[in-house]
Write an enzyme that holds these catalytic residues in place. Structure first.
Site, PDB file in Angstrom:
ATOM      1  CG  ASP A  58      -2.092   0.874   1.129  1.00 15.34           C
ATOM      2  OD1 ASP A  58      -2.090   1.749   0.245  1.00 15.34           O
ATOM      3  OD2 ASP A  58      -3.036   0.714   1.937  1.00 15.34           O
ATOM      4  CG  ASP A  77      -3.364   3.681  -3.176  1.00 15.16           C
ATOM      5  OD1 ASP A  77      -4.364   3.012  -3.479  1.00 15.16           O
ATOM      6  OD2 ASP A  77      -3.227   4.261  -2.088  1.00 15.16           O
ATOM      7  CD  GLU A  78      -5.601  -0.812  -1.300  1.00 18.38           C
ATOM      8  OE1 GLU A  78      -5.428  -1.735  -0.505  1.00 18.38           O
ATOM      9  OE2 GLU A  78      -6.426   0.097  -1.118  1.00 18.38           O
TER      10      GLU A  78
END
Length: 403
Positions: free
Chosen positions: A19, A112-113
DNA sequence: TCTGGGGTCCTAGGACCC
DNA sequence: TCTGGGGTCCTAGGACCC
């Protein structure tokens, strides 16, 4: 624990959840040394919310999804930067590429993860903990931003572990430590438990994951429904059958596509509202044609000034990707509401029941013969490709946005 | 100038069919 | 002339995620 101990502890933990830390804010400031030591908020717009805030801004209580008005009150000295999604997407692609060099089993959850299953990479690259640190170092070298990694034996625990690792760290939760790790957590930390469910559980006196673990399944299910109740009970004991599933490709299209927009100011003008419904219909239809899908169900969404929201939907006989058909249906749904100049905050148009267009080609061709609208859309698509999205739009949208 | 925009999944009732 | 049971589709609302 020493790195050597962490490497040993991670041996039975093949699932990584990576993350990025304050992703949009980190990307926005990385090339701006002048912003390195000031609170930064990515977001804005007229009636917008916080998309991301760096850790300096968070010290003032600024959080993602918070209304910008509130964020500015909490931290007036923050620098507000509008989002640049093209940049975020580019950085995200590079980061995901790094992941795929470690393992093909990468499931991107958002820009983003991602989850990684590194079971097959341990021989080549070392323990899951070692892989996590390698990835963090490489991403920092290449992109100049930090991330945090949760390392565990299941997807659900890895996700919770990465949160504990923030910012810029790694947390390993070996199988024998799972319940000790989970049970002190607040119920709201569990995947699928948001504000409403937290309130519901708290009313029953259930504050922690441990409380959930020791509540009879039937009680949980009565409170939050059969499906979520069963899910929570399993998660509370660390049971999680989910596997890392690489994102669906073109063979498995999105299930729905939609667009909505909050007006700059609330409006009760049917002409303004219908024009917006047309614009959104064209946007959705265009995206459907790009993705080569067609849909059967048109859903209109209306949010009133007081934030109450309703939807109305209609399922068509045949799937369509034709702007005019989608607009006509959405406009009919709007008219049928019979609003007497109620003030609206937002309208939205969504298409559901999407199918690959190949599966409905025949109907589309017949539809096009009857109406001619499909040819019109194709002409619009060609012109948009050559001249940009602003170049071609329905006549009622002319005069907007451009001199 | 409180509360974006893109999605997914679940629930529940009624229609309809066998 | 007294009341089925299951499956699927459609609609509306709501919760949740990033």
């Amino acid at each position: 624990m020493s790195p050597r101990d962490l490497a040993a502890a991670s041996r039975e933990c093949p699932i990584l959840h990576v993350d990025m830390d304050a992703f949009y804010a980190s990307v926005a400031v990385r090339d701006r040394p002048d912003l390195q030591d000031v609170p930064v908020i990515v977001g804005g717009g007229h009636r917008g919310v916080v998309l991301s805030a760096n850790y300096l801004a968070r010290e003032y209580g600024v959080r993602s999804a918070m209304p910008m008005t509130r964020a500015r009150r909490l931290c007036p000295q923050a620098v507000v930067i509008p989002p640049e999604f093209a940049t975020f997407t580019a950085v995200s692609s590079s980061v995901m590429e790094n992941f795929r060099q470690v393992t093909p089993l990468v499931e991107a959850l958002s820009l983003d993860e991602a989850f990684l299953d590194v079971s097959g990479s341990v021989r080549r690259l070392g323990s899951p903990y070692t892989i996590a640190e390698q990835l963090r170092a490489r991403i920092y070298d290449e992109q100049g931003i930090t991330c945090s990694v949760g390392v565990a034996s299941t997807v659900a625990v890895a996700k919770l572990a990465s949160r504990r690792a923030k910012p810029d760290g790694v947390v390993v939760v070996p199988p024998q430590s799972v319940t000790a790790f989970l049970h002190p957590l607040d119920v709201g930390e569990l995947w699928g438990v948001g504000e409403k469910t937290t309130q519901m559980l708290n009313r029953l006196g259930l504050m922690t994951v441990g409380d959930i673990a020791h509540t009879p399944l039937a009680t949980l299910q009565r409170a939050v429904g059969a499906s979520l109740g069963a899910q929570l009970h399993q998660l509370a004991w660390g049971q999680d059958r989910r596997v890392v599933t690489p994102r669906r490709g073109a063979d498995e299209p999105d299930k729905s596509m939609g667009a909505d927009e909050t007006f700059g100011r609330d409006t009760d003008d049917p002409e303004v509202i219908l024009r917006e419904i047309l614009r959104l219909s064209a946007k959705v239809a265009g995206r459907m044609r790009t993705a080569r899908v067609a849909g059967r169900t048109v859903t209109l969404r209306v949010r009133f000034a007081d934030f109450t929201t309703i939807t109305r939907s209609r399922t068509l006989g045949d799937a369509t990707d034709v702007t005019q058909e989608i607009y006509q249906t959405a406009a009919d749904l709007f008219t049928a509401l019979g609003l007497q100049r109620a003030r609206l905050r937002l309208v939205g148009v969504r298409m559901e029941g999407l199918l690959p267009r190949a599966a409905v080609q025949r109907q589309l061709v017949l539809g096009a013969r009857e109406s001619g609208w499909s040819e019109a859309d194709q002409a619009v698509d060609r012109a948009t490709l050559r001249f940009g999205a602003q170049a071609v739009r329905p006549a009622t949208l002319l005069g907007e946005g451009r001199p």
